[in-house]
Every structure is written in structure tokens, then in C-alpha cells.
Motif scaffolding. Structure first.
Motif, short mmCIF file in Angstrom:
data_model
loop_
_atom_site.label_atom_id
_atom_site.label_comp_id
_atom_site.label_asym_id
_atom_site.label_seq_id
_atom_site.Cartn_x
_atom_site.Cartn_y
_atom_site.Cartn_z
N PHE A 256 7.91 4.25 24.94
CA PHE A 256 9.07 4.85 24.31
C PHE A 256 9.61 6.00 25.15
O PHE A 256 10.81 6.14 25.34
N GLY A 257 8.67 6.82 25.64
CA GLY A 257 9.07 8.01 26.38
C GLY A 257 9.88 7.68 27.61
O GLY A 257 10.91 8.32 27.88
N LYS A 258 9.47 6.71 28.37
CA LYS A 258 10.19 6.37 29.60
C LYS A 258 11.56 5.80 29.28
O LYS A 258 12.55 6.13 29.94
N VAL A 259 11.63 4.93 28.26
CA VAL A 259 12.91 4.34 27.89
C VAL A 259 13.91 5.41 27.47
O VAL A 259 15.07 5.41 27.90
N ILE A 260 13.46 6.34 26.63
CA ILE A 260 14.35 7.39 26.13
C ILE A 260 14.74 8.35 27.25
O ILE A 260 15.90 8.75 27.38
N TYR B 234 21.67 19.49 24.59
CA TYR B 234 20.79 18.32 24.52
C TYR B 234 20.10 18.23 23.17
O TYR B 234 20.03 17.16 22.55
N THR B 235 19.59 19.36 22.67
CA THR B 235 18.85 19.34 21.41
C THR B 235 19.74 18.93 20.25
O THR B 235 19.31 18.19 19.35
N CYS B 236 20.98 19.38 20.24
CA CYS B 236 21.91 19.00 19.17
C CYS B 236 22.25 17.52 19.24
O CYS B 236 22.38 16.84 18.22
N PHE B 237 22.39 17.02 20.45
CA PHE B 237 22.69 15.61 20.63
C PHE B 237 21.56 14.74 20.09
O PHE B 237 21.79 13.76 19.36
N MET B 238 20.33 15.10 20.40
CA MET B 238 19.19 14.31 19.96
C MET B 238 19.07 14.33 18.42
O MET B 238 18.77 13.32 17.80
N LYS B 239 19.33 15.49 17.83
CA LYS B 239 19.28 15.57 16.36
C LYS B 239 20.38 14.72 15.74
O LYS B 239 20.18 14.05 14.73
N ALA B 240 21.56 14.76 16.34
CA ALA B 240 22.68 14.01 15.79
C ALA B 240 22.45 12.50 15.88
O ALA B 240 22.95 11.74 15.03
N MET C 279 9.70 9.78 18.83
CA MET C 279 10.38 9.19 19.99
C MET C 279 11.06 10.27 20.82
O MET C 279 11.04 10.23 22.06
N VAL C 280 11.67 11.26 20.14
CA VAL C 280 12.28 12.38 20.85
C VAL C 280 11.25 13.10 21.69
O VAL C 280 11.47 13.39 22.88
N LYS C 281 10.10 13.40 21.09
CA LYS C 281 9.04 14.11 21.81
C LYS C 281 8.51 13.30 22.98
O LYS C 281 8.22 13.85 24.05
N ALA C 282 8.38 11.99 22.79
CA ALA C 282 7.90 11.14 23.88
C ALA C 282 8.88 11.17 25.05
O ALA C 282 8.47 11.25 26.22
N GLY C 283 10.18 11.11 24.75
CA GLY C 283 11.17 11.17 25.80
C GLY C 283 11.20 12.51 26.50
O GLY C 283 11.31 12.58 27.73
N LYS D 107 8.74 14.55 26.86
CA LYS D 107 7.54 14.70 27.69
C LYS D 107 7.75 14.07 29.06
O LYS D 107 7.43 14.67 30.10
N VAL D 108 8.31 12.87 29.08
CA VAL D 108 8.57 12.20 30.36
C VAL D 108 9.64 12.97 31.15
O VAL D 108 9.49 13.18 32.36
N SER D 109 10.69 13.40 30.47
CA SER D 109 11.76 14.13 31.16
C SER D 109 11.25 15.45 31.75
O SER D 109 11.66 15.85 32.84
N GLU D 110 10.35 16.12 31.04
CA GLU D 110 9.79 17.36 31.57
C GLU D 110 8.99 17.10 32.83
O GLU D 110 9.05 17.89 33.79
N GLN D 111 8.26 16.00 32.86
CA GLN D 111 7.51 15.65 34.07
C GLN D 111 8.46 15.38 35.23
O GLN D 111 8.16 15.71 36.38
N ARG D 112 9.60 14.81 34.93
CA ARG D 112 10.56 14.48 35.98
C ARG D 112 11.34 15.69 36.46
O ARG D 112 11.56 15.88 37.65
N LEU D 113 11.79 16.51 35.52
CA LEU D 113 12.67 17.63 35.84
C LEU D 113 11.93 18.91 36.18
O LEU D 113 12.46 19.77 36.88
N GLY D 114 10.75 19.06 35.62
CA GLY D 114 10.00 20.28 35.84
C GLY D 114 10.27 21.35 34.80
O GLY D 114 9.79 22.48 34.94
N PHE D 115 11.03 21.00 33.76
CA PHE D 115 11.24 21.95 32.67
C PHE D 115 11.49 21.17 31.38
O PHE D 115 11.88 19.99 31.41
N ASP D 116 11.28 21.82 30.26
CA ASP D 116 11.51 21.24 28.95
C ASP D 116 13.01 21.22 28.66
O ASP D 116 13.66 22.27 28.64
N MET D 117 13.57 20.04 28.43
CA MET D 117 15.02 19.95 28.21
C MET D 117 15.47 20.66 26.95
O MET D 117 16.67 20.93 26.78
#
Length: 289
Positions: free
Chosen positions: A2-6, A184-190, A197-201, A203-213
Motif C-alpha cells: 500500500f505504501g509504495k502505491v500511495i 499535503y496533509t489537507c489533501f490527504m484528509k480530503a 494507508m496514509v501512514k504507509a504512504g 513512511k515510504v515517501s519519507e524514505q524517499r524524500l528524507g523528510f516527513d511530508m
């Protein structure tokens, strides 16, 4: 899984092939390329309408580019059924005596990837806005510059004002139109996506970007903006929280106005509105440039 897809949905670059050209509009233009402070080559069009007033247009993110957005390649279910062609507002601006720089942010269209090869929703792309303004300033040293910044482009531009040696130092920038700024956070809530699923995504994005979105917040940077700003928002946009847009507007400490559109229940309706009704919005630039 789920995380990678999101994460791919939110930060994967290269989802926006260029689909339009100024040739289709008979515009006087040139293909241009320039570099950002961190060495990323960005590509775009410089549309010639005059040498004393130039608009820098910064598009929205992930599935967009300098030309706009197309439903082609996104399957049968799309948020908008027709191409959104940003060259419509560029054509209008050119007719009003403005030149327009339309460029692809890093990881979009024909521009290169950045050192962080993912879409960051603004913090990294802020360097692109600064690079675009500096490119225009070098080409037209005496020109006034306006910023037409759309969605992630608004976030990127706002972050660019908060950076050291950022846009606040560029005194030739005179005005901004911020179209549907979005956290980003408002978009995900909307979207109403389940929290796991949000948390899984994230987590992957933080590994990629180097920061928590969920951490960068351009609303907190809005007080750094130094030019008169018009905020444009569709009040029927289902993909945002209007309170966040109001917070952004209230955080601006410059001369400002808000245009709340009452149009179709789609976020993309406002993106389309900019080009279909440019005469209703672009007068903001006429007031200050």
C-alpha cells in the motif's frame, strides 16, 4: 505494498508528458533552458509579448507540466474530462503586452530530476521558482515580474520567499496570483483515505524524500511573501479544506485579495477557469506591474 502505491501517486516524477505547444496558438516564443542553484536543468517556453512586464507561471504538481494537464493516459476515471491548457492564459497575457515564462518544475515535463529524485510538494521546487525568476531577470533586467503560481506552484513560491537569498531579495517581483494553494496533509484528509494507508504512504515517501511530508507547512511561511497577492479558490473544491486556504490568506501580511469561485464541484474546475476566464483574474497584474 500500500505504501509504495500511495507514495507513487503523490511523489513519483515523470507522470506528466508534454502535450501542448505554443505553435498550436501561433505564438512568438522560444524554447529555453536554465539551471537552478543546485544545478538542475529546467526547460520551458519563453513567450514574447513585451520586454517590460514578464509573468513567471509555475504549474501544479505530479500530473501536470508547463502546458497544463491532460486526462489522456489516466484511465477512464479522471477528475476532469478535458485538457486544461495553460497556454490559453499565456496567449491572453501576451495580447496584453506581457511576456510569459512557462517552465517545467524538476521531475515534470521535460525538466531534469533534482538531487532528490521525487516530487516534494514545494520545499525542493522552491529552488525552481527562484531559478525561473533569475532567468527572467537576466534576460529582461528592467522588467517587472509577476508570479502566476498554481497549487503546488503556490506552495513552492511561498517557500521560495522564506529561503535565504530567496524571492524576498528579488525586488523586481511585483505581484503574485496564488491559485488554490494546498497542503499535503489537507489533501490527504480530503481524499478520505483510511489512516493506515496514509501512514504507509508517508513512511515510504519519507524514505524517499528524507523528510516527513506532513511536516513542511507553507502556510507558516506566508508572512514572508513581500508582494501583493491575489488568492483564487473554488469554494466547491472537494479536495481541500477551505479553512486552510483562509489560514494562508490571513497569514499574508501584504496587500491582498481573495477571489472565491462558485463553479463546478471539482478541484480542476479552477485550474480550467484561469484559462477560460483570464480577463477576470489577470487584472491583478495590471494593478501592480
Amino acid at each position: 505494498m500500500f505504501g509504495k502505491v500511495i507514495s507513487n501517486m503523490m511523489v513519483k516524477p515523470g507522470q506528466s508528458p508534454l502535450f501542448d505547444s505554443p505553435d498550436a496558438y501561433g505564438l512568438d516564443y522560444e524554447d529555453v533552458a536554465f539551471q537552478t542553484e543546485d544545478g538542475v536543468t529546467l526547460r520551458g517556453w519563453l513567450i514574447h509579448g513585451g520586454s517590460d512586464k514578464v509573468i513567471v507561471q509555475t504549474h501544479f504538481g505530479v500530473q501536470c507540466n508547463r502546458g497544463g494537464w491532460t486526462p489522456k493516459g489516466h484511465g477512464p476515471i479522471t477528475p476532469w474530462k478535458q485538457d486544461i491548457k495553460f497556454l490559453r492564459q499565456a496567449e491572453y497575457l501576451m495580447e496584453q503586452g506581457y511576456s510569459v515564462l512557462m517552465y517545467d518544475m524538476r521531475g515534470h515535463g521535460e525538466s531534469d530530476l533534482g538531487p532528490i529524485p521525487w516530487v516534494s510538494w514545494g520545499p525542493e521546487e522552491a529552488k525552481d521558482v527562484i531559478g525561473a525568476v533569475d532567468f527572467v531577470s537576466a534576460r529582461f533586467p528592467e522588467a517587472s515580474i509577476g508570479l502566476l503560481s498554481i497549487c503546488m506552484g503556490s506552495a513552492s513560491t511561498t517557500y521560495a520567499y522564506g529561503r535565504d537569498n530567496g524571492l524576498a531579495e528579488r525586488k523586481n517581483v511585483k505581484a503574485m496570483i496564488a491559485v488554490q494553494p494546498l497542503l499535503y496533509t489537507c489533501f490527504m484528509k480530503a481524499l478520505g483515505m483510511p489512516n493506515f494507508m496514509v501512514k504507509a504512504g508517508e513512511k515510504v515517501s519519507e524514505q524517499r524524500l528524507g523528510f516527513d511530508m506532513g511536516q513542511p507547512n507553507f502556510v507558516k511561511e506566508a508572512h514572508n511573501v513581500t508582494v501583493p497577492t491575489l488568492v483564487v479558490q473554488n469554494k466547491n473544491d472537494p479536495w481541500t479544506q477551505l479553512g486552510m486556504v483562509e489560514d494562508y490568506y490571513q497569514a499574508l501580511t501584504v496587500e491582498k485579495d481573495m477571489r472565491m469561485l462558485d463553479i463546478e464541484k471539482s478541484r480542476f474546475a479552477a485550474y480550467d477557469y484561469v484559462g477560460s476566464h483570464p480577463e477576470e483574474l489577470m487584472g491583478w497584474f495590471d494593478r501592480y506591474m
